[in-house]
Design an enzyme around this catalytic site. Structure first.
Site, PDB file in Angstrom:
ATOM      1  N   VAL A   1      -9.579  -5.013  -8.572  1.00 29.16           N
ATOM      2  CA  VAL A   1      -9.905  -4.079  -7.481  1.00 29.16           C
ATOM      3  C   VAL A   1     -10.798  -2.977  -8.045  1.00 29.16           C
ATOM      4  CG1 VAL A   1      -9.009  -2.553  -5.688  1.00 29.16           C
ATOM      5  CG2 VAL A   1      -7.782  -4.665  -6.255  1.00 29.16           C
TER       6      VAL A   1
ATOM      7  N   LYS B   1       1.282  -9.443  -0.119  1.00 27.89           N
ATOM      8  CA  LYS B   1       0.905  -8.673  -1.321  1.00 27.89           C
ATOM      9  C   LYS B   1       1.912  -7.545  -1.478  1.00 27.89           C
ATOM     10  CE  LYS B   1      -3.045  -6.534  -3.646  1.00 27.89           C
ATOM     11  NZ  LYS B   1      -2.488  -5.228  -4.046  1.00 27.89           N
TER      12      LYS B   1
ATOM     13  N   CYS C   1       0.832  -1.201   0.000  1.00 31.48           N
ATOM     14  CA  CYS C   1       0.000   0.000   0.000  1.00 31.48           C
ATOM     15  C   CYS C   1       0.871   1.258   0.000  1.00 31.48           C
ATOM     16  CB  CYS C   1      -0.931   0.009   1.214  1.00 31.48           C
ATOM     17  SG  CYS C   1      -1.963   1.494   1.310  1.00 31.48           S
TER      18      CYS C   1
END
Length: 347
Positions: A244, A161, A120
């Protein structure tokens, strides 16, 4: 059901194990279809909706491990589930073994795997040492993965991830290190932490990751349709493809529809009402879902509503919005416009 020590939960079933899902999808000559984590928007109603339209694996929004462990209110607001919420992966933001292990201890009976966020790029998260901040610390990530596997073994599956590095040798080093630590699979977003979403994802870099490890790999980036999912799977050789932005706009995509079906709107309304999704989140979901379905001025009318009651009244005034139990609930593809009384008089 929330992740409370006093809650009861059924044992996880083998068919919901992500590793088994990867194998099943490979036997069907396709990648696993995966709905990725979205801040605020991967809550229980949306997770159930995308499963209704063929998603195999679904993620929760990222949950901060430290807040979840320490704060009862955070636990109740961040994570709710039920017996139908499978296969579900909880994504966690953590930067040390202690917080991660405490989080896993509390939540693992309620999910099918734990996903550690190492990609992120949001500045606030990076400042806290989570998300993309971990991309430069493969040794730390490996220790965190190893700590979970040493305590739980195959009882708890863990994924990392990541995004790619500018120097792909660093990416290869990272994934090989976490694989050696025992990670069960790796998801790769084909952009660096500074690459804009308007720039195409690097599928060759994702293929390099796939060729560098033996564990399953999931490709993330630029999946906006079922055709994209198959194409990305072919280009990368990956075991799964994650959507997403694409699935937020079109939760029907993995069922082969090129835009949100009206049936998906009806199912979403049913789930949002049943589970008590907040008004603004409900409104935002519908706004994004219907952006390519209704004219801009119609979507603006919807966005001008000020409450959940006003929003549902707007839908009922303008459309045939079927409820669960009514004939053809959840089946229509095109919007079911309601003929207004004054329009009927002109016919």
């Amino acid at each position: 059901m929330s992740a409370s020590p006093n809650a009861t939960v059924s044992a996880r079933r083998p068919e919901h194990n992500p590793l088994n899902i990867f194998k099943k999808c490979a036997a069907e000559s396709r990648p696993a279809f995966i709905c990725g984590p979205m801040v605020r928007y991967s809550k229980l109603p949306f997770r159930e909706l995308v499963r209704h339209f063929k998603a195999d694996i679904v993620y929760t929004p990222m949950i901060l491990a430290r807040e979840f462990v320490r704060n009862d209110i955070a636990r109740l607001s961040d994570f709710t589930t039920n017996e139908d919420d499978r296969c579900v992966i909880v994504q966690v933001g953590a930067n040390n073994e202690t917080d991660l292990l405490r989080f896993v201890e509390m939540i693992h009976p309620y999910v099918d795997a734990i996903g550690l966020n190492c990609g992120c790029p949001i500045k606030e998260q990076v400042r806290e040492g989570i998300g993309a901040a971990l991309m430069t610390e493969p040794e730390k990530v490996a220790r965190m993965v190893q700590a979970v596997k040493e305590k739980y073994g195959s009882k708890v599956l863990i994924e990392t991830k990541i995004r790619i590095h500018k120097d792909l040798n660093e990416t290869v080093r990272f994934v090989q290190m976490v694989e050696a630590a025992g990670v069960d699979w790796i998801t790769v977003h084909g952009r660096t932490k500074t690459t804009r979403s308007s720039q195409p994802a690097d599928f060759e870099a994702i293929r390099l990751v796939k060729e560098s490890v033996s564990c399953p790999v999931v490709a993330n980036g630029d999946c906006f349709s079922l055709a994209d999912a198959y194409e990305i799977g072919e280009k990368t050789g990956c075991d799964g493809v994650m959507a997403v932005r694409g699935i937020l706009a079109n939760p029907s995509m993995f069922a082969g529809y090129d835009k949100t079906t009206w049936g998906a709107v009806e199912v979403f309304w049913d789930l949002a009402s049943a589970y008590g999704l907040p008004f603004r989140i409900t409104q935002h979901h519908l706004s994004v879902m219907l952006e390519k379905v209704l004219k801009r001025e119609v979507v603006k009318q919807m966005n001008d509503t000020k409450s959940l009651v006003e929003l549902i009244d707007w839908f009922d005034d303008n459309f045939e919005l079927r409820r669960r139990g009514e004939a053809r609930f959840g089946e229509s593809v095109e919007p079911a416009w309601r003929v207004r009384r004054e329009e009927m008089a002109r016919i």
